[in-house]
Design an enzyme around this catalytic site. Structure first.
Site, PDB file in Angstrom:
ATOM      1  CG  HIS A  17      17.058  -4.996 -35.236  1.00 28.69           C
ATOM      2  ND1 HIS A  17      18.000  -5.741 -34.627  1.00 28.69           N
ATOM      3  CD2 HIS A  17      17.248  -5.588 -36.502  1.00 28.69           C
ATOM      4  CE1 HIS A  17      18.625  -6.360 -35.225  1.00 28.69           C
ATOM      5  NE2 HIS A  17      18.246  -6.481 -36.409  1.00 28.69           N
ATOM      6  CG  HIS A  19      17.913  -6.251 -41.585  1.00 29.11           C
ATOM      7  ND1 HIS A  19      19.248  -6.158 -41.546  1.00 29.11           N
ATOM      8  CD2 HIS A  19      17.485  -6.901 -40.557  1.00 29.11           C
ATOM      9  CE1 HIS A  19      19.602  -6.829 -40.185  1.00 29.11           C
ATOM     10  NE2 HIS A  19      18.604  -7.138 -39.724  1.00 29.11           N
ATOM     11  CE  LYS A 103      23.640  -6.263 -35.030  1.00 29.99           C
ATOM     12  NZ  LYS A 103      22.292  -6.578 -35.926  1.00 29.99           N
ATOM     13  CG  HIS A 140      23.427 -11.231 -34.549  1.00 30.45           C
ATOM     14  ND1 HIS A 140      22.528 -11.423 -35.346  1.00 30.45           N
ATOM     15  CD2 HIS A 140      23.338 -12.684 -34.106  1.00 30.45           C
ATOM     16  CE1 HIS A 140      21.950 -12.782 -35.533  1.00 30.45           C
ATOM     17  NE2 HIS A 140      22.723 -13.491 -34.538  1.00 30.45           N
ATOM     18  CG  HIS A 178      17.757 -10.094 -33.138  1.00 37.05           C
ATOM     19  ND1 HIS A 178      18.659 -10.680 -32.457  1.00 37.05           N
ATOM     20  CD2 HIS A 178      18.242  -9.585 -34.237  1.00 37.05           C
ATOM     21  CE1 HIS A 178      19.651 -10.821 -33.408  1.00 37.05           C
ATOM     22  NE2 HIS A 178      19.232  -9.924 -34.204  1.00 37.05           N
ATOM     23  CG  ASP A 252      15.719  -9.046 -37.224  1.00 33.60           C
ATOM     24  OD1 ASP A 252      16.401  -8.379 -37.992  1.00 33.60           O
ATOM     25  OD2 ASP A 252      16.061 -10.181 -36.782  1.00 33.60           O
TER      26      ASP A 252
HETATM   27  C1  NCD Z   1      18.909 -10.775 -40.773  1.00 35.05           C
HETATM   28  C2  NCD Z   1      18.984 -10.291 -42.217  1.00 35.05           C
HETATM   29  O1  NCD Z   1      18.496 -11.278 -43.300  1.00 35.05           O
HETATM   30  O2  NCD Z   1      19.726  -9.326 -42.398  1.00 35.05           O
HETATM   31  N1  NCD Z   1      18.405 -12.039 -40.668  1.00 35.05           N
HETATM   32  C3  NCD Z   1      17.669 -12.411 -39.424  1.00 35.05           C
HETATM   33  O3  NCD Z   1      17.406 -13.837 -39.668  1.00 35.05           O
HETATM   34  N2  NCD Z   1      17.379 -11.910 -38.760  1.00 35.05           N
HETATM   35  C4  NCD Z   1      20.140 -10.401 -40.141  1.00 35.05           C
HETATM   36  C5  NCD Z   1      20.102 -10.608 -38.487  1.00 35.05           C
HETATM   37  O4  NCD Z   1      19.605  -9.644 -37.950  1.00 35.05           O
HETATM   38  O5  NCD Z   1      20.489 -11.754 -38.005  1.00 35.05           O
HETATM   39 ZN    ZN Z   2      18.629  -8.022 -37.754  1.00 33.46          ZN
END
Ligand code: NCD
Ligand code: ZN
Length: 350
Positions: A17, A19, A103, A140, A178, A252
Site C-alpha cells: 500500500h 502512494h 481500489k 478503504h 490500513h 500507506d
Molecule cells: C492517503 C493519501 O493522502 O493519499 N492519506 C491517508 O491519510 N492515509 C489516502 C488514504 O490511504 O486514505
Molecule cells: Zn493509502
C-alpha cells in the site's frame, strides 16, 4: 530467535500500500520505497485518478522513469473504481497484468476521493466480474457519513458494508487496507478464509490518538483512518506477533507538501517511506516476534496475491540509523515520519 539479535536476514519485502503521487513529488519519493522494497502496490488516487488501462500504463512508465537509482523495483498498478468503471476494462487490465487489483474508495473518505463510490450496490457488475476473475478488491474501510463519529467509521464499515458485501460475494478476494481497530483484527481472525486479508501501517502500530495532541496539535500525525485509542494499537501489535497469514505489510506512505499539511484544511497522510521498514522491525522486536518479521514483510502478501515470493534478501543490522529530516521538492519540502529521529536498526548496505 535469541533476545539479543544483532543481524536479521530476510527475503526482500514488498509494500502492499503505497502512494507515490506524480511528477516532482514522485521523482523525490520513489527512491525510498525502491530502497527497501522489491515491489509495491501503487494507489491510484492521483489528482486525476487512474481509472483506465491507458492511464495506468502511462503512470507506470512515469514511475519507472523516475527511478534514478539502479533498484530493480516493480510497481504493481491498481485501478480506481468509480461509478463508471466497466467490468470489461477491469477484466482486460487484470488479464494483461496491467492491474493487480482495484481500489474502492468510499466517496469523500480521504485524499482525492470525490469520484469514489457512493453506494457499493452501484458497482455490483464490477464486483461480480472481480469475483469471477479472482481480482482482489482493495478497500478503504470507513463508513462515510457526518453522523458517524470519525473514531467509529471503521467498525461501522465492517457492519454496514463489508459484512454484507462478503455475504453477497463470498469468493471475492478482499484486502481491508490500513486497519486501525480491534474490531477489524477480530473480524479478520473470525473469518479465517483465503479471501480476506488486511494491511497494517507502521504508524498505527506505533502511535495512538494521544500522540496526535502531544504538547499541541501535531498535523504530521494526521492520517486516515485516524489514529485510535491505545487498546486498538495493542490489538494490531498482537495481531502481527504470531505469524498470522492474514496480515501483511502496507505502509500507506502518503507524501504531502509541507504547505498542504500546515494549512487551514490540512491534508491527511503520513510519508513514512524512509522509515517504514525499520519501524516495523522495531515493533516486532518490542513484541519479541522477530521470527515472524519475514512472513509479515515478505511472504503473506505475495501468497494472498498469488505472486512469487522474492528471491533477493536484505540484511538488517542493529546499528543506529537517523531518519532524513526533510526532502526538497522544488521550493517546497516534505517532512517524513520520524523526521530526524534515530532508530536502532539499519539496512546493511548503509
Ligand atoms: C492517503 C493519501 O493522502 O493519499 N492519506 C491517508 O491519510 N492515509 C489516502 C488514504 O490511504 O486514505
Ligand atoms: Zn493509502
Amino acid at each position: 530467535m535469541s533476545k539479543f539479535v544483532k543481524k536479521i536476514k530476510i527475503i526482500k519485502p514488498d509494500d502492499w500500500h503505497v502512494h507515490l503521487r506524480d511528477n516532482e513529488i514522485l521523482n523525490q519519493v520513489i527512491k525510498y520505497t525502491g530502497k527497501f522494497y522489491k515491489r509495491a502496490v501503487i494507489m491510484p488516487n492521483l489528482n486525476s485518478p487512474i481509472t483506465s488501462c491507458l492511464k495506468s500504463i502511462a503512470y507506470r512508465n512515469r514511475i519507472l522513469k523516475s527511478m534514478h537509482l539502479n533498484y530493480k523495483f516493480k510497481p504493481l498498478m491498481t485501478c480506481y473504481l468509480t461509478n463508471s468503471t466497466s467490468p470489461k476494462e477491469l477484466e482486460f487490465g487484470f488479464s494483461k497484468k496491467i492491474f493487480v487489483a482495484a481500489k474502492f474508495y468510499p466517496n469523500g473518505c480521504t485524499t482525492n476521493s470525490k469520484t469514489g463510490i457512493k453506494k457499493i450496490s452501484d458497482i455490483t457488475p464490477v464486483l461480480e466480474c472481480m469475483e469471477k476473475i479472482g481480482m482482489p478488491l482493495l478497500i478503504h474501510g470507513e463508513e462515510i457519513n457526518q453522523n458517524i463519529d470519525i473514531y467509529d467509521r471503521e467498525a461501522k464499515f465492517i457492519e454496514k458494508t463489508l459484512d454484507p458485501l462478503r455475504k453477497k460475494f463470498p469468493k471475492l478476494k478482499i484486502v481491508l487496507e490500513h486497519i486501525t481497530t480491534k474490531e477489524s483484527v477480530e473480524y479478520i481472525k473470525n473469518n479465517d478464509v483465503n479471501y480476506l486479508s488486511a494491511t497494517i501501517t507502521p504508524h498505527h502500530l506505533m502511535l495512538n490518538r494521544n500522540d496526535m495532541f502531544y504538547g499541541g496539535i501535531q498535523p504530521y500525525l494526521y492520517c486516515l483512518p485516524i489514529l485510535k485509542k491505545n487498546k486498538h494499537r495493542m490489538a494490531l501489535r498482537k495481531a502481527i506477533s504470531n505469524g498470522d497469514k492474514h496480515f501483511f505489510l502496507g505502509s500507506d506512505t502518503a507524501p504531502h507538501l509541507h504547505k498542504n499539511k500546515i494549512n487551514m484544511l490540512g491534508c491527511a497522510g503520513i510519508f513514512n517511506a524512509p522509515s517504514s521498514l525499520l519501524s516495523y522491525v522495531k515493533v516486532f522486536e518490542e513484541m519479541r516476534a522477530l521470527k515472524y518479521l519475514q512472513s509479515f514483510c515478505s511472504e503473506n502478501g505475495p501468497k494472498f496475491y498469488n505472486m512469487p515470493i522474492n528471491k533477493e534478501t536484505i540484511t538488517i543490522i542493529k546499528k543506529p540509523c537517523k531518519i532524513i529530516k526533510k526532502i526538497n521538492v522544488g521550493r517546497n519540502v516534505i517532512i517524513p515520519f520520524l523526521s530526524g529521529e534515530i532508530l536502532n536498526w539499519s539496512i546493511e548496505s548503509d
